[in-house]
Design an enzyme around this catalytic site. Sequence first.
Site, mmCIF file in Angstrom:
data_model
loop_
_atom_site.group_PDB
_atom_site.id
_atom_site.type_symbol
_atom_site.label_atom_id
_atom_site.label_comp_id
_atom_site.label_asym_id
_atom_site.label_seq_id
_atom_site.Cartn_x
_atom_site.Cartn_y
_atom_site.Cartn_z
ATOM 1 N N SER A 245 0.852 -1.192 0.000
ATOM 2 C CA SER A 245 0.000 0.000 0.000
ATOM 3 C C SER A 245 0.885 1.238 0.000
ATOM 4 O O SER A 245 2.037 1.184 0.455
ATOM 5 C CB SER A 245 -0.895 0.009 1.249
ATOM 6 O OG SER A 245 -1.544 1.256 1.420
ATOM 7 N N TYR B 144 -2.126 -1.070 10.049
ATOM 8 C CA TYR B 144 -2.115 -1.315 8.604
ATOM 9 C C TYR B 144 -0.859 -0.733 7.968
ATOM 10 O O TYR B 144 -0.179 -1.407 7.181
ATOM 11 C CB TYR B 144 -3.363 -0.701 7.978
ATOM 12 C CG TYR B 144 -3.566 -1.030 6.520
ATOM 13 C CD1 TYR B 144 -4.202 -2.201 6.140
ATOM 14 C CD2 TYR B 144 -3.148 -0.153 5.528
ATOM 15 C CE1 TYR B 144 -4.412 -2.501 4.802
ATOM 16 C CE2 TYR B 144 -3.356 -0.437 4.184
ATOM 17 C CZ TYR B 144 -3.990 -1.610 3.827
ATOM 18 O OH TYR B 144 -4.188 -1.906 2.500
#
Length: 242
Positions: free
Chosen positions: A141, A155
């Site tokens: 990401s 995350y």
Amino acid sequence: MTNIQDKVVIVTGAGSGAGRAIARSFVSSGAKVAFLGRRLNTLEDATRDLATDQVMICTCDVADRNLVNSTVEQIVSNFGHVDILVNNAGTNTDPRSVADTKPDDWDSVLQINLTGTFNMIRAVLPHMREKRSGTIINIASIAGINASKLAGAAYSASKRAMVSLSDSLNDEEWEYGIRASAICPGEINTPLIDKRASPVSEERRAKMLQPEDIANSVLFVANLPAHVIVPLMVVKPLYQVD
């Protein structure tokens, strides 16, 4: 896609979202694909209209190391080998700040996003080493490059570690003909968006990356000649230019 025809591919988190699009795109390109996920019903739905001789459904929690090992052995027994691994399975939680993230939620995100990726890599490495070839694609990401409040602490940390893990693989395994790529997308219109504390409008969802955009990026990397490597790829929607 001549480098993909007849390749054996494993895609985790293949029941929905980007994973589903990635796995189906590989099938459309002539590969044999193992669809991995925790829920049988979503995997069956993802493969319903595909050629059965190209598809294998595997219910598997990537955080369960023993199950991962036995699942990979079943895939190799069925298809003969493994050429490509796409680590796409991922999760997130709310709340997401360091101060407010529940310890159990932190553990869950790291176990699935990071340890699950490690488990899958460890399971396929002996087979790729034996063939002296292999491609490992980790769906990380942009939060793995620049942490954000929107993505959250757990995350962001897990995705940064996935990028680092990809770098370690390239440093350690290139002599076996094994290459790793970390693809770092911006916002993707997938079910994971539903985990955000604030609802996301349909207008914004339409401007996000779509699952097929990630699938096309993965296929591009996988289709490159074996002597070519893309260590890191950043893919963003146009509004995330900064």
